[in-house]
Design an enzyme around this catalytic site. Structure first.
Site, PDB file in Angstrom:
ATOM      1  CG  PHE A  24      -1.744   1.208   1.409  1.00  0.00           C
ATOM      2  CD1 PHE A  24      -2.918   1.347   0.687  1.00  0.00           C
ATOM      3  CD2 PHE A  24      -1.384   2.220   2.293  1.00  0.00           C
ATOM      4  CE1 PHE A  24      -3.723   2.479   0.836  1.00  0.00           C
ATOM      5  CE2 PHE A  24      -2.175   3.351   2.453  1.00  0.00           C
ATOM      6  CZ  PHE A  24      -3.350   3.478   1.717  1.00  0.00           C
ATOM      7  N   GLY A  25       0.606   2.158  -0.916  1.00  0.00           N
ATOM      8  CA  GLY A  25       1.330   3.427  -0.975  1.00  0.00           C
ATOM      9  C   GLY A  25       0.424   4.583  -0.611  1.00  0.00           C
ATOM     10  CD  GLU A  99       9.392   4.332   0.421  1.00  0.00           C
ATOM     11  OE1 GLU A  99       9.215   5.088   1.389  1.00  0.00           O
ATOM     12  OE2 GLU A  99       9.180   4.682  -0.760  1.00  0.00           O
TER      13      GLU A  99
HETATM   14  C1  SIN Z   1       4.590   5.676   0.635  1.00  0.00           C
HETATM   15  O1  SIN Z   1       4.507   6.372  -0.362  1.00  0.00           O
HETATM   16  O2  SIN Z   1       3.760   4.764   0.840  1.00  0.00           O
HETATM   17  C2  SIN Z   1       5.690   5.834   1.641  1.00  0.00           C
HETATM   18  C3  SIN Z   1       6.213   7.215   1.791  1.00  0.00           C
HETATM   19  C4  SIN Z   1       6.885   7.760   0.572  1.00  0.00           C
HETATM   20  O3  SIN Z   1       7.726   7.088  -0.027  1.00  0.00           O
HETATM   21  O4  SIN Z   1       6.584   8.901   0.200  1.00  0.00           O
END
Ligand code: SIN
Length: 188
Positions: A24-25, A99
């Protein structure tokens, strides 16, 4: 200061390389899908609120002048809308690197718009990671974003791309949209 989480994440879940996993993003993973995926679907998770409280020393800022990116803060009764991707587990080699500044993969139920549900993983940067910056007035966050840039580009592009992606999902996120308004006012 960095908070390298690669080793922690690689040791947390054991998948066969071609096992299919939902991820999930809720931040850059919504608008920058630089990895192969089998399918993507808008989804939400429950009990989490999106906040620009995580420092970015490696993508949208530098160790000397960190930018700000989003993480999720636990908050009962809330939900966070984003994009779920079905990937093969080998994709986590890339995602764990991307990440790595404080984000840990955790397991969560995902709720799709058609009412179906699946388990998935989400990267969350907890308050105990050394890159965590924490709360600040939204105008101050916008000011920091306006003046930060890093290897992945200007911090403002992250904010503006995220705000657009949320609008495309018909998602109202008052925190993100308030910071966007402050940023655009600084431009004017
Ligand atoms: C995400 O997008 O789910 C994690 C945070 C990011 O990489 O901006």
């Amino acid at each position: 200061m960095t908070a390298n989480t690669i080793d922690t994440n690689q040791s947390r879940f054991r998948f066969a390389a071609h096992e299919r996993v939902w991820v999930f993003g809720y931040g850059s993973l919504i608008f920058k899908a630089d990895f192969p995926f089998i399918e993507r679907r808008p989804a939400r998770i429950q009990g989490w609120t999106r906040r620009f409280w995580q420092g970015s020393h490696d993508h949208r800022g530098t160790p000397e002048a960190p930018g700000r990116v989003v993480t999720l803060i636990a908050e009962a009764g809330t939900q966070c809308e984003g994009m779920a991707y079905l990937v093969t587990a080998d994709v986590f080699t890339h995602l764990d690197y991307r990440e790595k500044n404080g984000y840990i993969r955790i397991q969560t139920p995902l709720y799709f718009r058609d009412g179906t549900q699946a388990d998935g993983l989400v990267y969350i940067a907890g308050e105990d990671n050394s890159a965590f910056l924490g709360p600040a007035p939204e105008a101050d966050i916008a000011h920091q974003i306006a003046h930060s840039t890093g290897p992945s580009g200007p911090n403002r592009d992250y904010l503006l791309n995220l705000a657009k992606a949320l609008r495309d999902l018909s998602e109202d996120d008052p925190h993100v949209f308030a910071i966007e308004r402050h940023l655009l006012a600084l431009d004017a």
